[in-house]
Design an enzyme around this catalytic site. Structure first.
Site, PDB file in Angstrom:
ATOM      1  N   ASP A  74       0.805  -1.218   0.000  1.00 53.53           N
ATOM      2  CA  ASP A  74       0.000   0.000   0.000  1.00 53.53           C
ATOM      3  C   ASP A  74       0.843   1.275   0.000  1.00 53.53           C
ATOM      4  OD1 ASP A  74      -2.285   1.783   0.520  1.00 53.53           O
ATOM      5  OD2 ASP A  74      -1.419   1.919   2.517  1.00 53.53           O
ATOM      6  N   ASP A 103       4.532   0.752   4.165  1.00 52.48           N
ATOM      7  CA  ASP A 103       4.420  -0.436   5.010  1.00 52.48           C
ATOM      8  C   ASP A 103       4.389  -1.682   4.136  1.00 52.48           C
ATOM      9  OD1 ASP A 103       1.971  -0.102   3.830  1.00 52.48           O
ATOM     10  OD2 ASP A 103       0.881   0.331   5.674  1.00 52.48           O
ATOM     11  N   TYR A 115      -8.087   2.082   6.778  1.00 51.91           N
ATOM     12  CA  TYR A 115      -8.829   2.513   5.599  1.00 51.91           C
ATOM     13  C   TYR A 115     -10.324   2.243   5.777  1.00 51.91           C
ATOM     14  CZ  TYR A 115      -4.469   3.343   3.109  1.00 51.91           C
ATOM     15  OH  TYR A 115      -3.247   3.846   2.711  1.00 51.91           O
ATOM     16  N   GLU A 156       4.829  10.808   3.726  1.00 55.02           N
ATOM     17  CA  GLU A 156       4.293   9.484   3.392  1.00 55.02           C
ATOM     18  C   GLU A 156       4.231   9.347   1.871  1.00 55.02           C
ATOM     19  OE1 GLU A 156       3.793   6.379   4.115  1.00 55.02           O
ATOM     20  OE2 GLU A 156       2.037   6.429   5.421  1.00 55.02           O
TER      21      GLU A 156
END
Length: 798
Positions: free
Chosen positions: A78, A81, A230, A445
């Site tokens: 994703d 991670d 999510y 991120e």
């Protein structure tokens, strides 16, 4: 020579490019980089064409805990991670696939058409595999809590990665409908190039939408672990409309329009979470309202859809921005501002694609879209190109485990050891301030959904004719990455009794984020007693592998030494080891070197060092091979030949004086000169054209003489796939088609005459196969000569 390449030649002749910060409008170059990011996120068995040198196979047993095979298709991690969250992944794949369908020419002009298809298919293969029953869909692999408590590369995972599903008893309309949308969009991409695969995608899309519509609930009911990562805050009605709209586009079946209208026209209170109209925000991995507005208008052209599509686009275009001009929402943009700016622009681009080129509002829309992308690519107060590896100003410390090369987000070095080319960093705050800090996931991120809309918008702008090529990128770290010429040094530092304090270091800029030493004490007259100051990764008798443990520094390429300790039990007189293997960048994904201890030198072991890293992406002169990463060579057409045509207009250049007055050619009657050579850049009804001294010229008549008959080529399987046969017999790769070599930077097929089977078996069987004839020797021991084929050892027959 594609259109962008011609422009690059001409612009290089006409303009002088100052050495300034970022501010790039080379959307084609950034598009190439963005698709590289998706390659870096791949999970599962990686193809031989993998261009990301620091990525290897990982999580190859996905689904095993539930007795299902989730590796027949492949998948994406994703973000930074090591979890596969299918809901945001499906959202990203839908945007990518729709952009490939709608702005296909942009991808083709950037020479990225095969790569965007590979990126889409890598995900849709996985989704098809996840659809294990008509009303059963796996939607996550990996436990968020377990994973987020670790900081390791995916290749080094040792913790569990359970798989989770939705079904009729615990459904998930949002997940199933979004997956249906991505597969329906993929159908539109592949229906001409690969109709059989497209039909498979459409079949699963229809079944998944039926599942989503029949059993309605949010997917976190069946996959509660996703709740903290999510959760679908917007509910599932938006995905039901979005999926229906995409299937309506793909099939023309009006029943899908009825499904969309049932939600669109329902008289929800405007404060109801399921209220579908008048969205005030951009699309996201969660919210699909605005893209549904645009798509329903694109498909039908009707006023009720048009009203929502244009009202929302006007809202996005006139929304609040940072002082530097980035679209910014105080709540949403606090985490990944570049992502939301791209998302806001994506639906505007969808609507702009329905409008006449002369429409003033369309021009306003395109200007807004370009402003957002230009901001991301360096036209901002921070003077940062937010795409990793695009510019010396680009982020170097994005929040990403695999790229970091560390065992701790806060560990040294502060910059990431491995370049995560193409990743779109989160972005600045509301005042255009940005800090390149790995620990700040709000601003640094990276994720699949961050790049999705951005990638599509690059194709849109290229298709609009707005691409301005940059000069060649020659700065340290620019794509493609270059191999370092440094050495690995290993000193044993024996105390003369029973203890060793080995030190490892690298020189010449050879950086190793992790490192391991493999040593065999069998011939030393001693047995291993203990290892400390490092992690004892494995031990088999007197063979052991010790790796950099927690807190150990990286190898910096500057000679800084790192150490560990081991103790032995001497069995009489003892000899010190004379060589060992050192793995640069870890045991599971690193390059293996044979190192002579105490300054004896080092050399690659079991792999080939080239000019670029990995070696196969460049030719022998260091020139990047554009299609070196394409998975399916048979559909990509292989490396392009020297002479090719392209679709451009001669009006891009004024007429010039003849470059060769004595030559005869058609172009002189049109006010152009004749070329001095015969290389063709473009062909139209007038004839064949070249470019010399920055001007168009006609190919001389003398170039059109009947060519000498070509000699009969040796037969090989590759000619049927559009490739030449190799002149030699050295094998670089073997697949279902046959054995492949590389010559002059291009794939070629090994000739039939090379494959004569020896009458006797080789020494390596049955443990290792025999090498094909012509395989190069990379190592010799007492058993015989060894080669490497398909990344594994093979024995060379005497």
């Amino acid at each position: 020579m594609k259109f962008q390449s011609v422009l690059k030649v001409l612009s290089g002749l006409v303009f002088t490019f100052p050495s300034v910060y970022a501010k790039s409008q080379d959307y084609a170059r950034h598009l190439e980089l963005s698709l590289l990011f998706y390659e870096a996120q791949r999970s599962g068995p990686l193809p031989a064409s993998n261009r990301i040198f620091w990525r290897k196979d990982s999580m190859t047993d996905a689904g095993a805990d539930n007795g299902v095979d989730l590796n027949g298709g492949c998948k994406y991690y994703d973000a930074g991670d090591n979890v596969k969250f299918n809901f945001p992944q499906a959202g990203a794949l839908t945007l990518l696939a729709f952009s490939a369908y709608k702005w296909q020419e942009g991808y083709k002009e950037a020479e990225q058409w095969e790569y965007i298809k590979d990126a889409i298919k890598w995900g849709t293969d996985y989704f098809i595999k996840c659809h294990t029953g008509k009303n059963e869909l796996y939607g996550q692999v990996g436990n968020g809590s377990l994973d987020h408590g670790e900081w390791v590369a995916p290749e080094d995972m040792t913790y569990e990665h359970p798989s989770y599903k939705i079904d009729a008893s615990a459904p998930g309309s949002d997940l199933a409908a979004e997956t249906a949308a991505s597969l329906a969009a993929a159908y539109l991409v592949f229906k001409d190039d690969d109709p059989a695969y497209a039909a498979t995608c459409l079949k699963h899309a229809k079944e998944l939408y039926e599942f989503a519509d029949k059993y309605q609930d949010t997917y976190t009911t069946g996959i509660p672990d996703a709740q903290g990562y999510y959760r679908s805050y917007s509910g599932f009605k938006d995905e039901l409309v979005w999926g229906a709209a995409m299937l309506l586009l793909a099939t023309g079946d009006e029943s899908y329009r009825a499904k969309a209208d049932a939600i669109w026209d329902y008289p929800y209170n405007k404060h109801d979470p399921d209220y579908f109209l008048n969205s005030g925000g951009p699309i996201s991995w969660d919210d699909k309202k605005a893209c549904s507005y645009a798509l329903m208008y694109m498909v039908t052209g009707e006023d009720k859809y048009k009203e929502q599509a244009f009202n929302h686009s006007d809202l996005m275009v006139n929304y609040k921005t940072t002082p530097g001009g980035l679209w910014f929402d105080t709540n949403l943009s606090a985490w990944g501002s570049n992502r939301y700016a791209s998302n806001a622009a994506y639906t505007v681009a969808m609507v702009a694609s329905t409008m006449d080129a002369s429409d003033a509002k369309r021009k306003q829309y395109v200007k807004f879209i370009q402003k957002q992308i230009d901001y991301i690519q360096g036209d901002n107060p921070a003077k940062v190109d937010y795409v990793v590896g695009a510019d010396p100003s680009s982020p170097k410390s994005v929040h990403h485990r695999g790229s970091s090369g560390t065992m701790n987000a806060m560990a040294e070095p502060p910059f990431n050891v491995f370049p995560l080319y193409g990743a779109l960093a989160g972005g600045p705050d509301g005042n255009d301030k940005y800090t390149d800090d790995r620990t700040n996931y709000n601003s640094n991120e990276v994720a699949l959904d961050y790049n999705a809309a951005y990638t599509g918008l690059l194709a849109f702008l290229i298709q609009e004719g707005l691409n301005v090529p940059d000069p060649e990128q020659t700065w340290e770290g620019a794509w493609p990455p270059k191999e370092k010429d440094g050495e690995i040094n290993l000193k044993l530092n024996f105390n003369g009794s029973n203890e060793f304090t080995p030190t490892v270091s690298t020189t010449g800029g050879l950086t190793c984020g992790g490192w391991c030493v493999e040593m065999d004490l069998t011939s030393t007259g001693a047995t291993l007693d203990n290892v400390w100051g490092g992690e004892l990764l494995k031990q088999e008798g007197n063979k052991f592998v010790a790796c950099a443990g927690w807190g150990k520094g990286y190898l910096d390429g500057k000679g800084t030494e790192q150490n560990f300790y081991f103790r032995v039990k001497p069995n009489g007189s003892m000899k010190e080891p004379t060589e060992a293997f050192v793995y640069c960048n870890g045991y599971n994904r690193g390059d293996k070197y044979l190192v002579k201890v105490n300054g004896g030198g080092s050399e690659p072991y079991g792999w080939t060092k080239g000019i670029c890293k990995p070696a196969h992406i460049c030719d022998a002169n260091g020139n990047y091979i554009k299609d070196s990463g394409v998975i399916n060579k048979s559909t990509s057409g292989g490396s392009s030949p020297k002479t090719k045509t392209t679709t451009i207009k001669k009006t891009t250049t004024k007429a010039a004086e003849p470059t060769s007055p004595s030559s005869s050619c058609f172009a002189t009657k049109l006010g152009y000169g004749c070329c001095t050579g015969c290389e063709v850049n473009y062909t139209d009804d007038d004839g064949a054209w070249g470019i010399e001294n920055g001007n168009w010229c006609g190919i001389p008549d003398s170039c059109n003489k009947e060519p000498e008959p070509e000699p009969v080529k040796d037969e090989c399987f590759a000619t049927k796939l559009g490739y030449d046969c190799c002149s030699g017999c050295d094998v670089n790769y073997t697949d279902g088609d046959g054995a492949w070599g590389i010559e002059n930077g291009n794939w070629c097929g090994i000739k039939d005459s090379c494959s004569s089977t020896p009458s006797t078996k080789c020494f390596s069987e049955p443990d290792y196969p025999c090498c094909p004839s012509g395989t190069a020797t990379v190592y010799t021991d007492e058993s015989g000569a060894w080669g490497v084929i398909n990344n594994d050892w093979c024995g060379i027959s005497a």
